[in-house]
Design a protein around this motif. Sequence first.
Motif, PDB file in Angstrom:
ATOM      1  N   VAL A  31      40.973  62.519  70.130  1.00  0.00           N
ATOM      2  CA  VAL A  31      41.445  63.881  70.365  1.00  0.00           C
ATOM      3  C   VAL A  31      41.125  64.241  71.805  1.00  0.00           C
ATOM      4  O   VAL A  31      40.078  63.875  72.311  1.00  0.00           O
ATOM      5  CB  VAL A  31      40.655  64.849  69.444  1.00  0.00           C
ATOM      6  N   PRO A  32      42.008  64.945  72.480  1.00  0.00           N
ATOM      7  CA  PRO A  32      41.657  65.400  73.818  1.00  0.00           C
ATOM      8  C   PRO A  32      40.475  66.357  73.768  1.00  0.00           C
ATOM      9  O   PRO A  32      40.278  67.050  72.772  1.00  0.00           O
ATOM     10  CB  PRO A  32      42.928  66.117  74.292  1.00  0.00           C
ATOM     11  N   HIS A  33      39.684  66.402  74.839  1.00  0.00           N
ATOM     12  CA  HIS A  33      38.488  67.230  74.795  1.00  0.00           C
ATOM     13  C   HIS A  33      38.829  68.715  74.838  1.00  0.00           C
ATOM     14  O   HIS A  33      39.881  69.115  75.303  1.00  0.00           O
ATOM     15  CB  HIS A  33      37.539  66.832  75.911  1.00  0.00           C
ATOM     16  N   VAL A  34      37.892  69.504  74.386  1.00  0.00           N
ATOM     17  CA  VAL A  34      38.119  70.926  74.180  1.00  0.00           C
ATOM     18  C   VAL A  34      38.108  71.644  75.519  1.00  0.00           C
ATOM     19  O   VAL A  34      37.360  71.296  76.411  1.00  0.00           O
ATOM     20  CB  VAL A  34      36.988  71.488  73.305  1.00  0.00           C
ATOM     21  N   GLY A  35      38.923  72.673  75.648  1.00  0.00           N
ATOM     22  CA  GLY A  35      39.056  73.320  76.932  1.00  0.00           C
ATOM     23  C   GLY A  35      38.232  74.569  77.103  1.00  0.00           C
ATOM     24  O   GLY A  35      37.965  74.979  78.213  1.00  0.00           O
ATOM     25  N   SER A  36      37.809  75.173  76.013  1.00  0.00           N
ATOM     26  CA  SER A  36      37.126  76.452  76.150  1.00  0.00           C
ATOM     27  C   SER A  36      35.901  76.465  75.244  1.00  0.00           C
ATOM     28  O   SER A  36      35.897  75.834  74.197  1.00  0.00           O
ATOM     29  CB  SER A  36      38.103  77.566  75.784  1.00  0.00           C
ATOM     30  N   PRO A  37      34.845  77.141  75.662  1.00  0.00           N
ATOM     31  CA  PRO A  37      33.554  76.991  74.994  1.00  0.00           C
ATOM     32  C   PRO A  37      33.568  77.253  73.498  1.00  0.00           C
ATOM     33  O   PRO A  37      32.823  76.626  72.773  1.00  0.00           O
ATOM     34  CB  PRO A  37      32.668  78.002  75.700  1.00  0.00           C
ATOM     35  N   GLY A  84      29.572  73.191  75.265  1.00  0.00           N
ATOM     36  CA  GLY A  84      28.503  74.050  74.790  1.00  0.00           C
ATOM     37  C   GLY A  84      27.678  74.626  75.917  1.00  0.00           C
ATOM     38  O   GLY A  84      27.214  75.755  75.826  1.00  0.00           O
ATOM     39  N   ASP A  85      27.519  73.883  77.015  1.00  0.00           N
ATOM     40  CA  ASP A  85      26.633  74.359  78.075  1.00  0.00           C
ATOM     41  C   ASP A  85      27.163  75.631  78.742  1.00  0.00           C
ATOM     42  O   ASP A  85      26.388  76.492  79.135  1.00  0.00           O
ATOM     43  CB  ASP A  85      26.369  73.255  79.103  1.00  0.00           C
ATOM     44  N   VAL A  86      28.491  75.756  78.840  1.00  0.00           N
ATOM     45  CA  VAL A  86      29.050  76.974  79.443  1.00  0.00           C
ATOM     46  C   VAL A  86      28.730  78.180  78.561  1.00  0.00           C
ATOM     47  O   VAL A  86      28.280  79.227  79.041  1.00  0.00           O
ATOM     48  CB  VAL A  86      30.574  76.842  79.621  1.00  0.00           C
ATOM     49  N   ALA A  87      28.929  78.008  77.243  1.00  0.00           N
ATOM     50  CA  ALA A  87      28.633  79.096  76.318  1.00  0.00           C
ATOM     51  C   ALA A  87      27.156  79.473  76.402  1.00  0.00           C
ATOM     52  O   ALA A  87      26.793  80.655  76.371  1.00  0.00           O
ATOM     53  CB  ALA A  87      28.992  78.677  74.902  1.00  0.00           C
ATOM     54  N   LEU A  88      26.293  78.452  76.531  1.00  0.00           N
ATOM     55  CA  LEU A  88      24.858  78.726  76.637  1.00  0.00           C
ATOM     56  C   LEU A  88      24.574  79.538  77.894  1.00  0.00           C
ATOM     57  O   LEU A  88      23.837  80.517  77.860  1.00  0.00           O
ATOM     58  CB  LEU A  88      24.085  77.412  76.686  1.00  0.00           C
TER      59      LEU A  88
END
Lengths: 339, 267
Positions: free
Chosen positions: B248-254, A92-96
Amino acid sequence: MSPAELLDLLGRDFMQRALLAALLTGLAAPAIGTFIVQRRLALLGDGIGHVAVTGVALGLLTGTSPTWTAVVVAILGAVLIEVIREKGHTNGDVALALLFYGGLAGGVLITGLAGDGAAGLQVYLFGSVTSISSTEVWYTAGLALVVLTVTLGLLPQLFAVASDPEFAKVAGLRVRAYNLLVAVLAAVSVTVAMRTVGLLLVSALMVVPVATSQQLARSFRSTLLWAMVLGGVAAVGGLVVAAWLSARATVAPGPSIVLLALAMFAATWPVGVWARRRRRLAEPFPALGTGTPGPHEVDEHPHQHGDDCGHPAVPHDDHLDYVHDGHRHAPHGEHYDEH
Amino acid sequence: MLNPAGTAVVEARDVTVALGGRPVLRGNDLVVRHGEFVALMGANGSGKSTLVRALTGLRPLTQGSVLLFGTPLQDFKERHRIGFVPQRGTAAGGVPSSVREVVASGRLTRRPLLRPAGKADRAAIDDALEVVGLTGMASEGVSTLSGGQQQRVLIARALAGEPELFFLDEPTAGVDLPNQLALAGALRTLSERGATIVLVAHELGPLEPLVDRAVVMRDGRIAYDGPPLAHEDVHGHHHPIAGSHDHVPHVGSPFDTMSLDPREDRR
């Protein structure tokens, strides 16, 4: 500037308006800021402030009141930030960050298009006393009262949601709605604080008084109330300092308000460290014996303790103890002693 | 008490949960009757926590249904009838809060909006603090307490709403023995008052004498349902390493979401 001149300045109409606006800002921003700090989103206000720059620029471009365009754009930005935060989990921080920079860059570009240049925006970025009109003071007052009423009225619900969203959800609270409400209230208080502290420093007034009051407070409620008091003092005091310095140079009120708030933090921090240390030292050791079972029979343990039994061995005087269920076993004939 | 003839408080049919497309629970049926003390057991990753989260509505079901007190979960509005104790680590936030404030937030299930706390609310909060043995610490900051005491605060919070059905997720994990005994005492009081208790546990420890039904999970399925088993039967002899694990593997893109499973999106 002599004290008499300062008093004369403070008595002027525009200064009285600015003082009222500053006081309300100083009360409202830390109130909503406490919930934001509780949710560990201390930089949310900063992000909303950046987005609101675009709102101000749109106001300048279209010739409408920048306060209202800023309110609208800040609320949209806050809701977007909240949705991204909820959906995006870890990143979320990147999107922010994308949103923050977009807001700031868009604001500067649109202001340029409006022909005002950086000077027009300056007033909104760092605050300005003289530019506040009386209608704007009423807007500010109204918005600040809305923020204060909603935050204090829904304090138990907002506290439950901010401190443990999962529990709150099972308890039947609409977690998403409350989170959006906090985001919207944060956006409103950002625009409230825009005229006094300025958009780039607004987050400080939401966070620094909270950081100061939590040095000494032990409960959420007292943290919130003290943060409001400290915020009010910092806002009014910073404004007076800016007015006093204005005889020599042009000083925006934003920086002086924030520096005053930080000075309060610097003053309380050692006291807080000392108080926490004292409390820790005063804490008695936990009473032993309540949970420690007495010696028990070997047959409760199906195996003989040894090198390969899986229980860590601890040398103890002339023998070895084996750590078992949180206590140490020493084989002793037909039973184990507790060491 | 085992209560084969009692009314069903929790009725789960064919409960299936997928996280990120990976099945974590596969077609589980579970009926818990009034007054029972059920322990959900199993190794790390066996799905026991997910089952409790599915029963409380925190995890959307991919398939199947859950009835609480005879009402489908999505229509269940009488939230004061259930109390939830999440896994530890959430009692303290970024701002100091007192034990009493945290416990009081559990009373919100019975307090309408904008109504200040009344006499009955305060009495329930005092009672909850007493059951977990923290009466003298009501004004302490939660973050200054030990892990075991924080866990007792969370139980008191669930208790403050005076629920009939408790869900506890690993209440004894990482808690020292004296605090485990205090927890067991609080749960015994609740059970004697007639509450139904569903508890996730890796090891029962001092809770063992209280449990009258054990449900053992393995690979997302209920592998055993009956009288409590000895620890060795459930796990074999080993010493688990405490710590969380990811399904679950962590998410790669925002802008990615966790629900990669199209069936989950439809809900």
